[in-house]
Scaffold this motif. Structure first.
Motif, PDB file in Angstrom:
ATOM      1  N   ASP A 315       0.838  -1.194   0.000  1.00 42.00           N
ATOM      2  CA  ASP A 315       0.000   0.000   0.000  1.00 42.00           C
ATOM      3  C   ASP A 315       0.876   1.248   0.000  1.00 42.00           C
ATOM      4  O   ASP A 315       2.103   1.176  -0.102  1.00 42.00           O
ATOM      5  CB  ASP A 315      -0.985  -0.016   1.174  1.00 42.00           C
ATOM      6  CG  ASP A 315      -0.308   0.138   2.532  1.00 42.00           C
ATOM      7  OD1 ASP A 315       0.910   0.425   2.581  1.00 42.00           O
ATOM      8  OD2 ASP A 315      -1.003  -0.022   3.556  1.00 42.00           O
ATOM      9  N   TYR A 347     -13.076   8.427 -10.091  1.00 44.55           N
ATOM     10  CA  TYR A 347     -12.668   8.497  -8.690  1.00 44.55           C
ATOM     11  C   TYR A 347     -13.677   9.206  -7.778  1.00 44.55           C
ATOM     12  O   TYR A 347     -13.978   8.699  -6.685  1.00 44.55           O
ATOM     13  CB  TYR A 347     -11.287   9.140  -8.550  1.00 44.55           C
ATOM     14  CG  TYR A 347     -10.824   9.125  -7.120  1.00 44.55           C
ATOM     15  CD1 TYR A 347     -10.571   7.915  -6.475  1.00 44.55           C
ATOM     16  CD2 TYR A 347     -10.703  10.300  -6.384  1.00 44.55           C
ATOM     17  CE1 TYR A 347     -10.193   7.876  -5.145  1.00 44.55           C
ATOM     18  CE2 TYR A 347     -10.323  10.272  -5.056  1.00 44.55           C
ATOM     19  CZ  TYR A 347     -10.068   9.057  -4.440  1.00 44.55           C
ATOM     20  OH  TYR A 347      -9.707   9.018  -3.119  1.00 44.55           O
ATOM     21  N   SER A 366      -8.194   0.026  -4.484  1.00 42.86           N
ATOM     22  CA  SER A 366      -7.715   0.562  -5.760  1.00 42.86           C
ATOM     23  C   SER A 366      -6.313   0.032  -6.022  1.00 42.86           C
ATOM     24  O   SER A 366      -5.437   0.132  -5.161  1.00 42.86           O
ATOM     25  CB  SER A 366      -7.692   2.092  -5.726  1.00 42.86           C
ATOM     26  OG  SER A 366      -9.001   2.609  -5.606  1.00 42.86           O
ATOM     27  N   SER A 368      -3.131   0.339  -8.567  1.00 39.62           N
ATOM     28  CA  SER A 368      -2.519   1.139  -9.632  1.00 39.62           C
ATOM     29  C   SER A 368      -1.575   0.286 -10.478  1.00 39.62           C
ATOM     30  O   SER A 368      -0.798  -0.507  -9.954  1.00 39.62           O
ATOM     31  CB  SER A 368      -1.741   2.310  -9.034  1.00 39.62           C
ATOM     32  OG  SER A 368      -0.906   2.899 -10.013  1.00 39.62           O
ATOM     33  N   TRP A 376       2.623   7.736  -8.765  1.00 41.14           N
ATOM     34  CA  TRP A 376       1.406   7.203  -8.139  1.00 41.14           C
ATOM     35  C   TRP A 376       1.299   7.683  -6.693  1.00 41.14           C
ATOM     36  O   TRP A 376       0.254   8.181  -6.272  1.00 41.14           O
ATOM     37  CB  TRP A 376       1.429   5.675  -8.194  1.00 41.14           C
ATOM     38  CG  TRP A 376       0.480   5.025  -7.236  1.00 41.14           C
ATOM     39  CD1 TRP A 376      -0.883   5.044  -7.289  1.00 41.14           C
ATOM     40  CD2 TRP A 376       0.823   4.283  -6.055  1.00 41.14           C
ATOM     41  NE1 TRP A 376      -1.416   4.349  -6.223  1.00 41.14           N
ATOM     42  CE2 TRP A 376      -0.393   3.870  -5.445  1.00 41.14           C
ATOM     43  CE3 TRP A 376       2.024   3.912  -5.460  1.00 41.14           C
ATOM     44  CZ2 TRP A 376      -0.426   3.118  -4.278  1.00 41.14           C
ATOM     45  CZ3 TRP A 376       2.002   3.162  -4.298  1.00 41.14           C
ATOM     46  CH2 TRP A 376       0.789   2.773  -3.715  1.00 41.14           C
ATOM     47  N   VAL A 380      -1.665  10.127  -5.140  1.00 43.03           N
ATOM     48  CA  VAL A 380      -2.515   9.699  -4.026  1.00 43.03           C
ATOM     49  C   VAL A 380      -2.477  10.731  -2.900  1.00 43.03           C
ATOM     50  O   VAL A 380      -3.512  11.072  -2.305  1.00 43.03           O
ATOM     51  CB  VAL A 380      -2.075   8.313  -3.507  1.00 43.03           C
ATOM     52  CG1 VAL A 380      -2.806   7.961  -2.210  1.00 43.03           C
ATOM     53  CG2 VAL A 380      -2.347   7.245  -4.564  1.00 43.03           C
ATOM     54  N   MET A 385      -6.479  10.829  -1.851  1.00 47.01           N
ATOM     55  CA  MET A 385      -7.280   9.654  -2.181  1.00 47.01           C
ATOM     56  C   MET A 385      -7.420   8.759  -0.958  1.00 47.01           C
ATOM     57  O   MET A 385      -6.431   8.374  -0.339  1.00 47.01           O
ATOM     58  CB  MET A 385      -6.635   8.869  -3.327  1.00 47.01           C
ATOM     59  CG  MET A 385      -6.665   9.595  -4.658  1.00 47.01           C
ATOM     60  SD  MET A 385      -5.946   8.590  -5.976  1.00 47.01           S
ATOM     61  CE  MET A 385      -6.450   9.519  -7.414  1.00 47.01           C
ATOM     62  N   GLN A 389      -5.217   1.974  -1.102  1.00 55.76           N
ATOM     63  CA  GLN A 389      -4.484   2.255  -2.334  1.00 55.76           C
ATOM     64  C   GLN A 389      -3.275   1.325  -2.439  1.00 55.76           C
ATOM     65  O   GLN A 389      -2.374   1.356  -1.611  1.00 55.76           O
ATOM     66  CB  GLN A 389      -4.025   3.713  -2.356  1.00 55.76           C
ATOM     67  CG  GLN A 389      -5.152   4.730  -2.325  1.00 55.76           C
ATOM     68  CD  GLN A 389      -5.932   4.759  -3.626  1.00 55.76           C
ATOM     69  OE1 GLN A 389      -5.425   4.383  -4.688  1.00 55.76           O
ATOM     70  NE2 GLN A 389      -7.181   5.207  -3.555  1.00 55.76           N
TER      71      GLN A 389
END
Length: 447
Positions: A315, A347, A366, A368, A376, A380, A385, A389
């Protein structure tokens, strides 16, 4: 002695005749990462050629008359032209600017012309023209291309075939221009005049692309409430149009196979029985059958109720997260990338879903696929976000298991770690919140 000479002559003649019904092809791949073979597709057969350690391979293809085909390496597909008895060298070259193809040998001139940049096709700016101006521009493209072709001094057989290929190269966008426009009867008649049903035309990518688009266009015109129709409804409508309007058995089989395979590839096999039944009834071509059956078998591995392939990704904080961590919960998975505009558009809707289902047994993850991991992480953080993730870190096993070929892609896993929907609807689709709401309500009522 005389008998031996006669037998030798007959043997040599047979060898010569056999040679004249085939083409020797040598393939060279200049690529540091030769990850797969080179595919050749002809009218009556196809083959995947595996490269040796030096990136070379050879094959003798059965070709009894001049014909077009395709050659594919990695993501790029190119047209080829083969003539009995004429050898061809195909060179794929991975350059800093991208993957390029070159040809050498007896058939090089024609193949380099086919894949060169001397001819012209319509550009995006042409779509802004009025109908009469657009058709005039189309005719100009055709005339200019024919002039270039005639200047090359190729034999008449190739010239006639190539004029047809170039015609469909140019006219392939006629159906696209007609979409969302009220075109004249003359325009529609021009489109229909190009829907010629000759078996040899199936050799041409430009022809098959045009036919697929034109058939979908005319079938769509006959479908009521097309905007709200499901993918399955649209596909069955197109297939029925093909069965009712296409007379050539070969062209009919190709179109049925093409639309059926496209449906399985995008939607999976969970609701594909009607499409499969039409395919099995109409298609007898062994190459098409093999392609469909292979894809259907792959789709069955991600059918509803199948055990989901797991993942272990890091993550945003470097903590390892696996699918097993979510046992007992539904997992709505969003596969995306920072460079993907449609992904980013989803999103805000994904955030709304996360808020709507807080306190339920539904988790949102999510994943990526960005190659640039730093970008990325920055995205985020900058866009705050939420949710879980994760980043693939280059490990594509999970993506390959679910046959992810495009993003965004959404997957729903059930509490037992089995697939609920391998092609789940997007966050922005009203069906998503309705379906997840039903699952959440069922969970609450279980106490």
């Amino acid at each position: 002695m005389r008998k031996l000479v006669v037998m030798l002559f007959i043997s040599l003649l047979a060898f010569a005749c056999q040679k004249e019904k085939s083409v020797s092809v040598n393939v060279t791949v200049k690529d540091k990462n030769i990850a797969e073979g080179v595919y050749f597709g002809l009218m009556k057969m196809d083959t995947m050629l595996q490269m040796n350690a030096e990136g070379k391979a050879s094959v003798v293809l059965p070709v009894d008359e001049p014909q077009y085909g395709i050659v594919k390496y990695k993501w790029k597909t190119k047209a080829i032209y083969l003539e009995p008895g004429k050898g061809l060298d195909v060179i794929w070259d991975m350059r800093p600017s991208g993957l390029e193809i070159e040809f050498a040998g007896d058939g090089a001139d024609k193949n380099n012309f086919i894949n060169g940049k001397e001819t012209r096709v319509p550009v995006m700016g042409d779509f802004g023209l009025k109908e009469d101006e657009f058709l005039e521009k189309i005719d100009q493209y055709i005339a200019d291309n024919n002039k270039v072709l005639e200047s090359k001094g190729f034999d008449k057989v190739f010239q006639e075939k190539e004029k047809t290929r170039l015609l469909y190269d140019v006219c392939g966008i006629l159906w696209q221009y007609a979409q969302n426009r009220d075109c004249s009867e003359e325009y529609i008649a021009k489109m229909k005049s190009l829907m010629v049903e000759e078996d040899w035309l199936l050799q041409l990518d430009s022809y098959t692309n045009f036919m697929e688009g034109a058939v979908a266009y005319f079938a769509g015109k006959a479908l009521e409430n097309q905007e709200n129709a499901s993918v399955k409804e649209k596909t069955l409508n197109v297939l029925n149009y093909v069965l009712s309007n296409i007379k050539s058995q070969a062209v009919k089989e190709y179109l049925v196979a093409s639309f059926s395979i496209s449906y399985i590839d995008s939607e999976g096999v969970d609701d594909a029985e009607e499409v499969k039944a039409i395919f099995n009834k109409e298609v007898t071509n062994s190459v098409m059958q093999a392609a469909f059956n292979s894809l259907y078998a792959q789709g069955s591995s991600v059918a509803k109720g199948s055990k989901a392939h797991g993942f272990k990704y890091l993550d945003i904080n470097g903590k390892e997260v696996s699918l097993d961590d979510f046992k007992g919960r539904y997992v709505y998975i969003d596969i995306w990338a920072t460079w993907c505009a449609p992904c980013r558009e989803e999103y805000p809707h994904l955030q709304m879903l996360e808020k709507a289902f807080q306190g339920t047994n539904i988790s949102f993850v999510s994943i990526s696929t960005d190659q640039d991991e730093a970008k990325w992480k920055q995205t985020v953080k900058d866009e705050k976000m939420g949710g879980i993730q994760l980043h693939t870190g280059g490990d594509e096993d999970f993506l390959n298991a679910f046959r992810v070929k495009g993003i965004p892609r959404f997957i729903l896993i059930n509490p037992e770690g089995r697939i609920e929907n391998a092609n789940m609807t997007r966050p922005s689709d009203p069906m998503t919140i309705e379906y997840l709401g039903m699952l959440a309500e069922r969970w609450k009522n279980s106490f």
